[in-house]
Write an enzyme that holds these catalytic residues in place. Structure first.
Site, PDB file in Angstrom:
ATOM      1  N   ILE A   1       4.006   2.828  -0.008  1.00 30.02           N
ATOM      2  CA  ILE A   1       5.015   3.149   1.017  1.00 30.02           C
ATOM      3  C   ILE A   1       5.852   1.919   1.387  1.00 30.02           C
ATOM      4  O   ILE A   1       6.963   2.060   1.910  1.00 30.02           O
ATOM      5  CB  ILE A   1       4.320   3.762   2.256  1.00 30.02           C
ATOM      6  CG1 ILE A   1       5.264   4.638   3.048  1.00 30.02           C
ATOM      7  CG2 ILE A   1       3.692   2.683   3.136  1.00 30.02           C
ATOM      8  CD1 ILE A   1       4.557   5.507   4.088  1.00 30.02           C
TER       9      ILE A   1
ATOM     10  N   ASN B   1      -7.072  -6.255  -3.631  1.00 33.17           N
ATOM     11  CA  ASN B   1      -7.339  -7.072  -2.451  1.00 33.17           C
ATOM     12  C   ASN B   1      -8.674  -6.639  -1.848  1.00 33.17           C
ATOM     13  O   ASN B   1      -8.913  -5.438  -1.671  1.00 33.17           O
ATOM     14  CB  ASN B   1      -6.221  -6.896  -1.419  1.00 33.17           C
ATOM     15  CG  ASN B   1      -4.881  -7.396  -1.924  1.00 33.17           C
ATOM     16  OD1 ASN B   1      -4.818  -8.369  -2.676  1.00 33.17           O
ATOM     17  ND2 ASN B   1      -3.809  -6.737  -1.533  1.00 33.17           N
TER      18      ASN B   1
ATOM     19  N   GLY C   1      -6.760  -9.960   1.994  1.00 28.62           N
ATOM     20  CA  GLY C   1      -5.577  -9.249   2.476  1.00 28.62           C
ATOM     21  C   GLY C   1      -5.705  -7.744   2.445  1.00 28.62           C
ATOM     22  O   GLY C   1      -4.706  -7.028   2.511  1.00 28.62           O
TER      23      GLY C   1
ATOM     24  N   HIS D   1      -8.592   0.268  -3.808  1.00 22.69           N
ATOM     25  CA  HIS D   1      -7.354   0.629  -4.503  1.00 22.69           C
ATOM     26  C   HIS D   1      -6.869  -0.543  -5.314  1.00 22.69           C
ATOM     27  O   HIS D   1      -7.092  -1.704  -4.955  1.00 22.69           O
ATOM     28  CB  HIS D   1      -6.267   1.075  -3.515  1.00 22.69           C
ATOM     29  CG  HIS D   1      -6.011   0.111  -2.409  1.00 22.69           C
ATOM     30  ND1 HIS D   1      -6.847  -0.008  -1.314  1.00 22.69           N
ATOM     31  CD2 HIS D   1      -5.039  -0.812  -2.222  1.00 22.69           C
ATOM     32  CE1 HIS D   1      -6.386  -0.944  -0.502  1.00 22.69           C
ATOM     33  NE2 HIS D   1      -5.290  -1.460  -1.042  1.00 22.69           N
ATOM     34  N   LEU D   2      -6.195  -0.212  -6.394  1.00 24.94           N
ATOM     35  CA  LEU D   2      -5.611  -1.226  -7.277  1.00 24.94           C
ATOM     36  C   LEU D   2      -4.097  -1.144  -7.152  1.00 24.94           C
ATOM     37  O   LEU D   2      -3.521  -0.056  -7.242  1.00 24.94           O
ATOM     38  CB  LEU D   2      -6.073  -0.959  -8.717  1.00 24.94           C
ATOM     39  CG  LEU D   2      -5.548  -1.898  -9.806  1.00 24.94           C
ATOM     40  CD1 LEU D   2      -6.603  -2.067 -10.884  1.00 24.94           C
ATOM     41  CD2 LEU D   2      -4.260  -1.351 -10.420  1.00 24.94           C
TER      42      LEU D   2
HETATM   43  P1  AMP Z   1      -4.034  -3.550   0.901  1.00 25.99           P
HETATM   44  O1  AMP Z   1      -3.301  -4.494   1.832  1.00 25.99           O
HETATM   45  O2  AMP Z   1      -4.418  -4.177  -0.403  1.00 25.99           O
HETATM   46  O3  AMP Z   1      -5.186  -2.869   1.605  1.00 25.99           O
HETATM   47  O4  AMP Z   1      -2.979  -2.446   0.493  1.00 25.99           O
HETATM   48  C1  AMP Z   1      -2.727  -1.300   1.239  1.00 25.99           C
HETATM   49  C2  AMP Z   1      -1.406  -0.778   0.777  1.00 25.99           C
HETATM   50  O5  AMP Z   1      -1.288   0.565   1.194  1.00 25.99           O
HETATM   51  C3  AMP Z   1      -0.183  -1.528   1.327  1.00 25.99           C
HETATM   52  O6  AMP Z   1       0.565  -2.060   0.237  1.00 25.99           O
HETATM   53  C4  AMP Z   1       0.569  -0.455   2.086  1.00 25.99           C
HETATM   54  O7  AMP Z   1       1.972  -0.576   1.977  1.00 25.99           O
HETATM   55  C5  AMP Z   1       0.064   0.810   1.438  1.00 25.99           C
HETATM   56  N1  AMP Z   1       0.130   2.020   2.253  1.00 25.99           N
HETATM   57  C6  AMP Z   1      -0.250   2.160   3.548  1.00 25.99           C
HETATM   58  N2  AMP Z   1      -0.078   3.429   3.952  1.00 25.99           N
HETATM   59  C7  AMP Z   1       0.419   4.106   2.885  1.00 25.99           C
HETATM   60  C8  AMP Z   1       0.812   5.454   2.670  1.00 25.99           C
HETATM   61  N3  AMP Z   1       0.718   6.386   3.649  1.00 25.99           N
HETATM   62  N4  AMP Z   1       1.293   5.798   1.458  1.00 25.99           N
HETATM   63  C9  AMP Z   1       1.393   4.877   0.481  1.00 25.99           C
HETATM   64  N5  AMP Z   1       1.025   3.592   0.612  1.00 25.99           N
HETATM   65  C10 AMP Z   1       0.548   3.212   1.804  1.00 25.99           C
END
Ligand code: AMP
Ligand code: ZN
Length: 116
Positions: free
Chosen positions: A33, A89, A95, A102-103
């Protein structure tokens, strides 16, 4: 197993919308997003695993599939020739902000190294 309070469990279940690019019995993938590159896709196991730290030996096949699906999406997104980055992460210093493994697949521009 899924966690009813978890954002990525809800996306995997289809109860929160996302821009999906892949779905199979074990994994889903969707556009981030808040994209940090022209292509920024998240590849996510359907099973709720809070982080890489929580994964175990029984997840070995799943973790392999995570990488291979990321490569498949990279090819579909036209990233193979110039290259791309895959990132997981983990924890506060890593981070990680969403507590479901998730990757990140990032590409479409030259990425800097080392990360900040
Ligand atoms: P992390 O910081 O590695 O935990 O990555 C989490 C990621 O999820 C971030 O890059 C956010 O931009 C993404 N994110 C959060 N909410 C959503 C959502 N509803 N749909 C898609 N991506 C999301
Ligand atoms: Zn979850």
């Amino acid at each position: 197993m899924s966690d009813s309070s978890c954002l990525f469990c809800k996306i995997a279940a289809g109860t929160i919308p996302a821009d999906l690019v892949h779905a199979d019995e074990r994994l889903v993938a969707f556009h981030d997003i808040g994209p940090q590159a022209p292509v920024h896709v998240l590849v996510v196991p359907r099973e709720h695993i809070a982080s890489l730290e929580e994964a175990s030996e029984r997840h070995a096949d799943l973790l392999g599939a995570l990488l291979l699906v990321a490569r498949e999406i990279a090819r579909e997104q036209g990233l193979s020739e110039r290259g791309y980055r895959t990132v997981i992460n983990t924890g506060a210093d890593g981070g990680q902000t969403v507590q479901h493994l998730h990757l990140h697949l990032l590409g479409g521009r030259a990425l800097e190294w080392p990360p900040g």
